[in-house]
Design a protein around this motif. Structure first.
Motif, PDB file in Angstrom:
ATOM      1  N   LEU A 179      -2.543   0.407  -3.673  1.00 49.66           N
ATOM      2  CA  LEU A 179      -1.894   0.095  -2.397  1.00 49.66           C
ATOM      3  C   LEU A 179      -0.620  -0.702  -2.631  1.00 49.66           C
ATOM      4  CD1 LEU A 179      -1.904   0.389   0.623  1.00 49.66           C
ATOM      5  CD2 LEU A 179      -3.416  -1.604   0.786  1.00 49.66           C
ATOM      6  N   HIS A 180      -0.623  -1.588  -3.619  1.00 45.92           N
ATOM      7  CA  HIS A 180       0.614  -2.292  -3.981  1.00 45.92           C
ATOM      8  C   HIS A 180       1.715  -1.300  -4.304  1.00 45.92           C
ATOM      9  CE1 HIS A 180      -0.470  -6.661  -4.605  1.00 45.92           C
ATOM     10  NE2 HIS A 180      -1.655  -6.123  -4.408  1.00 45.92           N
ATOM     11  N   ALA A 181       1.392  -0.332  -5.157  1.00 44.40           N
ATOM     12  CA  ALA A 181       2.392   0.651  -5.569  1.00 44.40           C
ATOM     13  C   ALA A 181       2.869   1.464  -4.381  1.00 44.40           C
ATOM     14  CB  ALA A 181       1.812   1.552  -6.650  1.00 44.40           C
ATOM     15  N   HIS A 182       1.949   1.834  -3.497  1.00 42.05           N
ATOM     16  CA  HIS A 182       2.324   2.630  -2.328  1.00 42.05           C
ATOM     17  C   HIS A 182       3.241   1.839  -1.399  1.00 42.05           C
ATOM     18  CE1 HIS A 182       1.881   5.840   0.614  1.00 42.05           C
ATOM     19  NE2 HIS A 182       1.776   4.900   1.520  1.00 42.05           N
ATOM     20  N   ILE A 183       2.916   0.587  -1.151  1.00 43.20           N
ATOM     21  CA  ILE A 183       3.760  -0.233  -0.279  1.00 43.20           C
ATOM     22  C   ILE A 183       5.142  -0.405  -0.890  1.00 43.20           C
ATOM     23  CG2 ILE A 183       4.077  -2.552   0.669  1.00 43.20           C
ATOM     24  CD1 ILE A 183       1.032  -2.669   1.050  1.00 43.20           C
ATOM     25  N   ALA A 184       5.205  -0.651  -2.188  1.00 48.16           N
ATOM     26  CA  ALA A 184       6.498  -0.810  -2.853  1.00 48.16           C
ATOM     27  C   ALA A 184       7.331   0.460  -2.746  1.00 48.16           C
ATOM     28  CB  ALA A 184       6.292  -1.194  -4.315  1.00 48.16           C
ATOM     29  N   ALA A 185       6.690   1.614  -2.935  1.00 49.49           N
ATOM     30  CA  ALA A 185       7.414   2.877  -2.849  1.00 49.49           C
ATOM     31  C   ALA A 185       7.839   3.180  -1.420  1.00 49.49           C
ATOM     32  CB  ALA A 185       6.535   4.006  -3.386  1.00 49.49           C
ATOM     33  N   ARG A 186       6.972   2.914  -0.471  1.00 49.93           N
ATOM     34  CA  ARG A 186       7.217   3.281   0.927  1.00 49.93           C
ATOM     35  C   ARG A 186       8.264   2.384   1.580  1.00 49.93           C
ATOM     36  NH1 ARG A 186       7.952   5.275   5.230  1.00 49.93           N
ATOM     37  NH2 ARG A 186       6.453   5.935   6.809  1.00 49.93           N
ATOM     38  N   THR A 187       8.235   1.099   1.239  1.00 52.71           N
ATOM     39  CA  THR A 187       9.108   0.136   1.911  1.00 52.71           C
ATOM     40  C   THR A 187      10.350  -0.213   1.106  1.00 52.71           C
ATOM     41  OG1 THR A 187       8.058  -1.836   0.955  1.00 52.71           O
ATOM     42  CG2 THR A 187       7.046  -0.902   2.957  1.00 52.71           C
TER      43      THR A 187
ATOM     44  N   ASP B  24     -11.198  -0.190   3.242  1.00 54.47           N
ATOM     45  CA  ASP B  24     -11.838   0.883   2.478  1.00 54.47           C
ATOM     46  C   ASP B  24     -11.641   0.579   1.000  1.00 54.47           C
ATOM     47  OD1 ASP B  24     -12.160   3.707   1.178  1.00 54.47           O
ATOM     48  OD2 ASP B  24     -12.776   4.004   3.257  1.00 54.47           O
ATOM     49  N   GLN B  25     -12.597   0.974   0.165  1.00 56.92           N
ATOM     50  CA  GLN B  25     -12.493   0.732  -1.264  1.00 56.92           C
ATOM     51  C   GLN B  25     -11.591   1.748  -1.967  1.00 56.92           C
ATOM     52  OE1 GLN B  25     -13.921  -2.189  -2.438  1.00 56.92           O
ATOM     53  NE2 GLN B  25     -14.179  -2.315  -0.207  1.00 56.92           N
ATOM     54  N   ASP B  26     -11.275   2.846  -1.292  1.00 57.92           N
ATOM     55  CA  ASP B  26     -10.406   3.876  -1.848  1.00 57.92           C
ATOM     56  C   ASP B  26      -8.968   3.585  -1.425  1.00 57.92           C
ATOM     57  OD1 ASP B  26      -8.984   6.199  -2.489  1.00 57.92           O
ATOM     58  OD2 ASP B  26     -10.678   7.511  -2.068  1.00 57.92           O
ATOM     59  N   MET B  27      -8.102   3.268  -2.386  1.00 59.19           N
ATOM     60  CA  MET B  27      -6.739   2.902  -2.043  1.00 59.19           C
ATOM     61  C   MET B  27      -5.929   4.097  -1.535  1.00 59.19           C
ATOM     62  SD  MET B  27      -6.578  -0.293  -2.219  1.00 59.19           S
ATOM     63  CE  MET B  27      -8.322  -0.340  -1.755  1.00 59.19           C
ATOM     64  N   ARG B  28      -6.362   5.310  -1.803  1.00 57.07           N
ATOM     65  CA  ARG B  28      -5.690   6.465  -1.218  1.00 57.07           C
ATOM     66  C   ARG B  28      -5.928   6.501   0.291  1.00 57.07           C
ATOM     67  NH1 ARG B  28      -8.473  10.697  -5.150  1.00 57.07           N
ATOM     68  NH2 ARG B  28     -10.182   9.327  -4.466  1.00 57.07           N
ATOM     69  N   VAL B  29      -7.123   6.135   0.699  1.00 59.79           N
ATOM     70  CA  VAL B  29      -7.422   6.032   2.137  1.00 59.79           C
ATOM     71  C   VAL B  29      -6.595   4.924   2.758  1.00 59.79           C
ATOM     72  CG1 VAL B  29      -9.219   5.492   3.819  1.00 59.79           C
ATOM     73  CG2 VAL B  29      -9.739   6.984   1.870  1.00 59.79           C
ATOM     74  N   GLU B  30      -6.526   3.787   2.081  1.00 60.53           N
ATOM     75  CA  GLU B  30      -5.761   2.655   2.602  1.00 60.53           C
ATOM     76  C   GLU B  30      -4.272   2.990   2.685  1.00 60.53           C
ATOM     77  OE1 GLU B  30      -8.126   1.131   4.019  1.00 60.53           O
ATOM     78  OE2 GLU B  30      -7.671  -0.898   3.300  1.00 60.53           O
ATOM     79  N   ALA B  31      -3.768   3.725   1.711  1.00 56.95           N
ATOM     80  CA  ALA B  31      -2.356   4.113   1.735  1.00 56.95           C
ATOM     81  C   ALA B  31      -2.067   5.000   2.943  1.00 56.95           C
ATOM     82  CB  ALA B  31      -1.985   4.828   0.445  1.00 56.95           C
ATOM     83  N   ALA B  32      -2.972   5.930   3.235  1.00 54.97           N
ATOM     84  CA  ALA B  32      -2.789   6.792   4.406  1.00 54.97           C
ATOM     85  C   ALA B  32      -2.842   5.984   5.696  1.00 54.97           C
ATOM     86  CB  ALA B  32      -3.853   7.888   4.414  1.00 54.97           C
ATOM     87  N   ARG B  33      -3.725   5.003   5.747  1.00 56.15           N
ATOM     88  CA  ARG B  33      -3.815   4.146   6.938  1.00 56.15           C
ATOM     89  C   ARG B  33      -2.570   3.285   7.080  1.00 56.15           C
ATOM     90  NH1 ARG B  33     -10.226   2.485   6.107  1.00 56.15           N
ATOM     91  NH2 ARG B  33     -11.061   4.391   7.046  1.00 56.15           N
TER      92      ARG B  33
END
Length: 210
Positions: free
Chosen positions: A88-96, A148-157
């Motif tokens: 999720l850290h990586a996703h937030i960094a990429a997205r924002t 959720d324990q799955d960070m792919r789910v959290e990234a989508a949320r």
């Protein structure tokens, strides 16, 4: 891929250790909870993230793991796992476009997420200027997503609730994960710290007064 120079990694580790010590002092990173990251390279994305299972009040400049854009460990010689929320850290960094992403278990953020699962609305507070918004006349909503324990789910949320900056309204650089904690991010370590501290203060005020 070629790994970043060790000096850059150590510098990132030192910066994150200092922030972890600060936030532990606030009671936001009790025991081994929470995790912090900083972007070392943007293309391809490489982050240094605090290693899993360590007391966050005692980190050193060596207590970081390198991850890629999916949150996977990059250094084959480093067997330590990154923090569970690394993806999720990586996703937030990429997205924002953030240069640093901080995740802590601030108590009032968890209470706020429990009390207002559709998002925490804040208005007419001087401290809103610290996260780039107007002190008066604007309603700012700190979004809340389910845990959720799955960070792919959290990234989508995250993508469902994240609103990027526009010319008229800046983003809200903070997120609550219900029954878990909060994230904040910024262009660099100092900005991420400022956004985290101010968002937590605003959430604490909301919890105390409503």
């Amino acid at each position: 891929m070629t790994l970043p120079h060790p000096d850059r990694v150590r510098a990132a580790g030192a910066a994150l250790a200092a922030e972890a010590s600060r936030f532990s002092g606030y009671g936001w990173m009790r025991g081994t909870s929470g995790n912090l990251s900083v972007v070392i390279e943007r293309d391809p994305l490489v982050l240094a993230v605090t290693a899993s299972g360590l007391d966050k009040s005692e980190l050193t400049d060596r207590d970081v793991v390198l991850i890629d854009e999916a949150g996977n460990a990059l250094d084959p010689d480093d067997t330590r796992p990154p923090s569970a929320e690394a993806g999720l850290h990586a996703h937030i960094a990429a997205r924002t476009g953030a240069g640093a992403v901080f995740h802590v278990h601030a108590f009032d953020a968890v209470v706020a997420g429990h009390r207002w699962p559709e998002g925490v609305e804040i208005r007419d507070m001087e401290m809103l200027k610290g996260i780039g918004h107007l002190a008066h006349g604007e309603t700012v909503t700190v979004p809340v997503i389910a845990n959720d324990q799955d960070m792919r789910v959290e990234a989508a949320r995250f993508d469902e609730v994240y609103v990027p900056s526009t010319a008229e309204v800046p983003e809200v650089p903070a997120l609550i994960v219900a029954s878990h904690g909060m994230y904040a991010w910024g262009v660099d370590v100092a900005a991420a710290r400022r956004h985290l501290e101010i968002a937590e203060w605003l959430l604490r005020f909301a919890v105390a007064t409503r």
